[in-house]
Each structure stands twice: as structure tokens, then as C-alpha cells.
Design an enzyme around this catalytic site. Structure first.
Site, PDB file in Angstrom:
ATOM      1  N   GLU A 138      44.141  38.778  38.283  1.00 57.05           N
ATOM      2  CA  GLU A 138      43.943  37.894  39.447  1.00 57.05           C
ATOM      3  C   GLU A 138      45.313  37.603  40.021  1.00 57.05           C
ATOM      4  OE1 GLU A 138      40.341  35.562  37.343  1.00 57.05           O
ATOM      5  OE2 GLU A 138      41.204  34.571  39.084  1.00 57.05           O
TER       6      GLU A 138
ATOM      7  N   CYS B 227      46.818  30.259  45.085  1.00 57.51           N
ATOM      8  CA  CYS B 227      46.648  31.672  45.438  1.00 57.51           C
ATOM      9  C   CYS B 227      45.735  31.863  46.639  1.00 57.51           C
ATOM     10  CB  CYS B 227      46.092  32.421  44.239  1.00 57.51           C
ATOM     11  SG  CYS B 227      44.563  31.691  43.615  1.00 57.51           S
TER      12      CYS B 227
END
Ligand code: NAD
Length: 515
Positions: free
Chosen positions: A278, A312
Site C-alpha cells: 500500500e 496517503c
């Protein structure tokens, strides 16, 4: 220092030998010290090395942590391997019960976690509270998955054979986490891996080791058997590389930057360790013309500036249809400039410091470069105090600027006007990343059309780009990584499928006499 639950901060005893003077002793007493957490025990590094942990709000030392290397990685792998058969063979209901207990324990220790999250990672108290609540929620969601390790059967081409598909835990999972949400992101990686019967070794960011070791202590006290969850603290280049290239592990869950993800994939390749990555994002937020620009700004200010943009999925590239683009951008700049910055323990504070000076310099460089290349500065553009940077809204940076193409990971967003939905989608897709996107519109049909055409792991209609859910498949397209975490998707990630077939001979399916 007062703690969230009103008590005095309890210091951890140093595991690193006696201090050399009274002054040093006083200093050490007010600091937090932690070792690795391996096989149910806190322990120093094999070579007794430590490193400093700083408080980003003051840039002063908060404590120290053990500085792990290959020897500590080895000890952790051996501990996890030893624990694996016992944990994997527990009945699912027992793993479920233990994970439910750990969720309760995380909530019961909320005060300590919140203090650490504020002091170690620069979280506001609201974000810290959310990490605790959501962390417990993830553990409960994972507990439920422990009972759902479903397999399958299928009709075999050869009628006298029976085919079974069974799901098995993989073994030892290494979970490497970033600094920006140090509790939640670690729990998200470990909880489902544990539920599926794996043992885990976590390597938290060198910026935030204390919260990870605290998590290990709490989970262990709540009933997780020794060796099932271990933490090795230290630098990526030292213990991180040793863990991911260790032949004794089976899978890696990594949340962090794309550059590190590439290095980890290279190190893992010779061993064929399964990877879930990720990584970074440069997330688009589409603002369509049917929406009220001030209401859209209200949503966008959260998507862009939550935790100072150190998220993010933060909304960093805003594509607004031309008729409302400028009023929207001005409303956004106004709201951004009004965000309260300051005391992290004040629930009204919007966000705190960047994690370190290098992060601040990167933000300054991106903004200066965008302005030099013609972007208009609508708000911010300079530090507030220490490592805290003012919420910055840029208007129309050229498409080749770093602020538009690269992850800034700070409180900076940019608004670019677009002619129509097609152009908005084309620009949204003009990125090597593809993590998350948001679309602000009341027109569900246009929203869904855009959602299907945008290339990213998640698209949120009527919301900004930063959303989470314990059961959702979180992950990205392109340089944002591969594999998915959350709910059953994590379980799929951290289990092996095995096909078992049985030759039944004359004992095959009986069909005569039916009908
Ligand atoms: P980072 O990549 O610098 O570090 C992440 C972790 O990797 C740290 O624990 C670090 O010590 C470790 N590491 C570094 N080099 C290593 C190596 N060679 N081998 C093994 N481990 C190594 O990331 P960061 O600065 O801590 O976090 C910010 C980044 O994380 C941003 O790019 C952000 O987008 C990303 N992130 C992604 C998600 C997501 O869900 N996609 C969530 C949060 C953060």
C-alpha cells in the site's frame, strides 16, 4: 506531563544499563525507553544499540528505542516460527475470542495510546482518539474473519474424484508500517493476518516505534500468546531489509512510500515472499459544476488538510469545472486559512507539525517551485511555527510541477479548472499513482460515470478522497501498489489455497435410482 486519562505519564524502565551521571539520570527518567518486543518480552538489541525518538511538536527528544539489526530480525523470526503451529491450530473461536479481548484492551489503554500518538507522531487529540477507536474496530472486524476461512469444493472432471479447496495460514507475516497513522495502519496489517492464523513481526517507522511496542504489550497482556505478535524497532535499511529478505518469513504487508515499496519488492523477489504493497498517492478530487462551491470547499478542506495532508489518500489535486472553479478555490483558501493550528491536546486544533525537518523542506520546495513556475498562491505558503506549515492552496500549477505530479505529503493542495467531466477524468488519470479519488456532485449519474472511468483503488462519490472502512479492499493501481487489505480481502492476502483431491474409486457419486 498530564496524560489523556488524567494521570501522570508512567515511565518505562530503561533496559539499556545505568546512566553515567545524576543529570543524565534525571533526563533519562523523563524520557520513554523501549526495547524490541519478541516472544512476549521486551528486550534490547543484541548489540544494545538504541536510537533517539523525537517529538515533532518540540523537535526535542521524547525517548529512545532499540536499534535493531539482522541479529534481532533473526531472533524475531525464530520466535514467530516457534509460535506459529500453536496459533494456527487454535480453533477459530479461540482466535476470535482473543482478538476481541485485544480490541477491548486497546480501548482500555486509550489514554496511553493517545499520549504516544500526540507526542510521537504529532497527531491532534481528535486524530489520536480516532486511531484508538478505529484500531479497536479493526480488531473486532478481524476477530469475525477468524471464523470465515472458507474453502470450496468443485465438480471434478473425473467423476470418481472429490475436490476440496482449503484455506491455510501462510506462516510468518512481516508488517512494515509508516509514521503517519502509526496505530491504525499497523493494526490494519496485523489484525487480519493474525485472524487467519499467521504470526506477525512488525517493523514500525523509525519515527514512531513507541506506539508499536505499546501495542504489542497491550495485545500480549490481553491474551495473545508469546511470539504471535512481535515488534522489531529500528531503521528500514538495518532491521527492515533483514526482515523482508529473511528466508524464514512467508509474506510481507507494507504500507509506505513507493520508493521503499520497490526496494522491498526487489528484496523479497528471490524468496517469492507474497507481497501486499500500500504505497503513495496523488489523489484527485473532482468538483462538478452542479455543486455549491462553498459546500464543496467545506468537504475539500478536510480531504486536503486532515493531519496536515500527511495522509496517503489526501485530496492533493483538485479538478473543478470552470464555472465554479474560482469561487470554489477562493472559498477553500478562506477555510484553509481559518483552520486553527496550535495545541495538539485542544480538540479544536486542525492539525499539527510535519513529522520532521526533511518533510518540511520538501513541502517548502514543492510550493516554491510551483509558484516559480506560475502557480498562484491563494493561502499559506509558509511555516506557522516549528515544523507546522500553513494550509496552502495553489491555483493552477503547471502540470509538470512536483506539487502536481509527486507526493508532497504535507498541507498543500492545488486547484485546476477543467472544461468538462471528460477533461476532469483525463487529468485525474494523468498520474502514475491510483490510490483514491473523490467526486463532489449531486448528480449520481455523472458521479458514477466518473467513478467507473477513474483508475484508482477507490472512488468516493459525494465525498473527498480520504475514506476508510474495516471491510473495504484498500489498495491501489499503478505506483500506489498492489494487493488489498481489509476484511476478507486481507484474509485472502494472508492465506494459501490448497487443492486436495481424493480418488474415490468405486465410492464415487451415486446417481442411479434418483429422479
Ligand atoms: P517510508 O517508505 O519512508 O517508510 C515506511 C516504512 O518502511 C518504515 O517503517 C521504514 O523504516 C521502512 N523501510 C524503509 N526502507 C526499508 C527497506 N529498505 N526495507 C524494509 N523496510 C524499509 O514511508 P513513510 O515516510 O514512513 O510514510 C509515508 C509514505 O507512506 C507516503 O508515501 C504515504 O503515501 C505512504 N502511505 C501509504 C498508505 C496506503 O494505504 N497506501 C497509508 C499510509 C501511508
Amino acid at each position: 506531563m498530564r496524560t489523556e486519562d488524567g494521570g501522570r505519564r508512567t515511565e518505562q524502565a530503561s533496559v539499556f544499563g545505568p546512566p553515567s551521571s545524576v543529570k543524565q539520570a534525571m533526563q533519562l527518567f523523563s524520557l520513554l525507553h523501549t526495547g524490541h518486543f519478541i516472544a512476549g518480552q521486551e528486550r534490547p538489541s543484541a548489540n544494545e544499540a538504541i536510537f533517539e525518538v523525537l517529538n515533532p511538536s518540540s523537535e526535542a527528544q521524547l525517548g529512545t528505542a532499540a536499534r535493531g539489526d539482522a541479529a534481532d530480525a533473526e531472533t524475531a523470526v525464530q520466535a514467530a516460527r516457534r509460535a506459529f503451529p500453536g496459533w494456527a491450530s487454535l480453533p477459530p473461536a479461540a482466535r476470535e475470542r482473543i482478538l476481541l479481548q485485544t480490541a477491548d484492551a486497546v480501548e482500555a489503554n486509550a489514554g496511553r495510546f493517545i499520549d504516544l500518538l500526540i507526542d510521537e507522531s504529532g497527531s491532534t487529540i481528535s486524530k489520536a482518539r480516532h486511531e484508538v477507536t478505529y484500531g479497536a474496530n479493526l480488531l473486532r472486524a478481524a476477530a469475525g474473519e477468524a471464523r470465515r476461512l472458507y474453502g470450496d469444493t468443485f465438480p471434478n472432471d473425473k467423476p470418481h474424484r472429490l475436490s476440496l479447496v482449503v484455506r491455510e495460514p501462510m506462516g510468518v507475516v512481516v508488517a512494515i508500517s509508516p509514521f503517519n497513522a502509526p496505530l491504525v495502519l499497523l493494526v490494519k496489517m496485523i489484525a487480519f493476518a493474525l485472524a487467519a492464523g499467521n504470526c506477525v513481526i512488525a517493523k514500525p517507522s523509525e519515527e514512531t516505534p513507541l506506539v508499536a511496542v505499546e501495542l504489542a504489550r497491550v495485545l500480549h497482556q490481553a491474551g495473545l500468546p508469546p511470539g504471535v505478535f512481535n515488534v522489531v524497532t529500528g531503521y528500514g535499511a538495518e532491521c527492515g531489509t533483514a526482515l523482508v529478505a529473511h528466508p524464514g518469513i512467508n509474506a510481507i504487508a507494507f504500507t509506505g512510500s513507493t520508493a521503499t515499496g520497490v526496494r522491498i519488492a526487489q528484496a523479497a523477489a528471490p524468496h517469492m515472499h507474497r507481497l501486499q504493497l500500500e504505497l503513495g498517492g496523488k489523489n484527485p478530487l473532482l468538483v462538478l459544476a452542479d455543486i455549491d462551491p462553498v459546500a464543496a470547499a467545506e468537504t475539500a478542506v478536510v480531504g486536503a488538510f486532515f493531519h496536515g495532508g500527511q495522509i496517503c489518500m489526501s485530496s492533493a489535486r483538485i479538478l473543478a469545472e470552470r464555472s465554479i472553479a474560482r469561487p470554489f478555490a477562493e472559498a477553500l483558501a478562506q477555510k484553509a486559512a481559518a483552520l486553527p493550528l496550535g495545541d495538539l491536546r485542544d480538540p479544536a486544533t486542525a492539525y499539527g507539525p510535519l513529522i520532521n525537518r526533511a518533510a518540511l523542506l520538501k513541502v517548502e520546495r514543492h510550493v516554491a517551485d510551483a509558484v516559480a513556475q506560475g502557480a498562484e498562491l491563494l493561502s499559506g505558503g509558509q511555516p506557522q511555527h516549528g515544523l507546522t506549515y500553513r494550509p496552502t492552496v495553489l491555483w493552477q500549477p503547471p502540470r509538470q510541477t512536483a506539487v502536481w505530479c509527486e507526493e508532497t505529503f504535507g498541507p498543500v493542495t492545488a486547484v485546476v479548472p477543467v472544461a468538462d467531466l471528460d477533461e476532469a477524468i483525463a487529468l485525474a488519470n494523468e498520474s502514475d499513482y491510483g490510490l483514491s479519488a473523490g467526486i463532489l456532485t449531486n448528480d449520481l449519474q455523472r458521479g458514477l460515470t466518473a467513478a467507473r472511468r477513474i483508475r484508482s483503488g477507490a472512488v468516493h462519490v459525494g465525498m473527498h478522497s480520504f475514506q476508510s472502512d474495516a471491510l473495504a479492499p484498500i489498495g491501489g493501481y499503478g505506483l500506489s501498489g498492489y494487493g488489498r487489505s481489509g476484511g476478507k480481502y486481507s484474509v485472502e492476502q494472508f492465506t494459501e489455497l490448497k487443492w486436495i483431491s481424493v480418488e474415490l474409486g468405486d465410492g464415487g457419486p451415486e446417481t442411479e435410482g434418483r429422479g
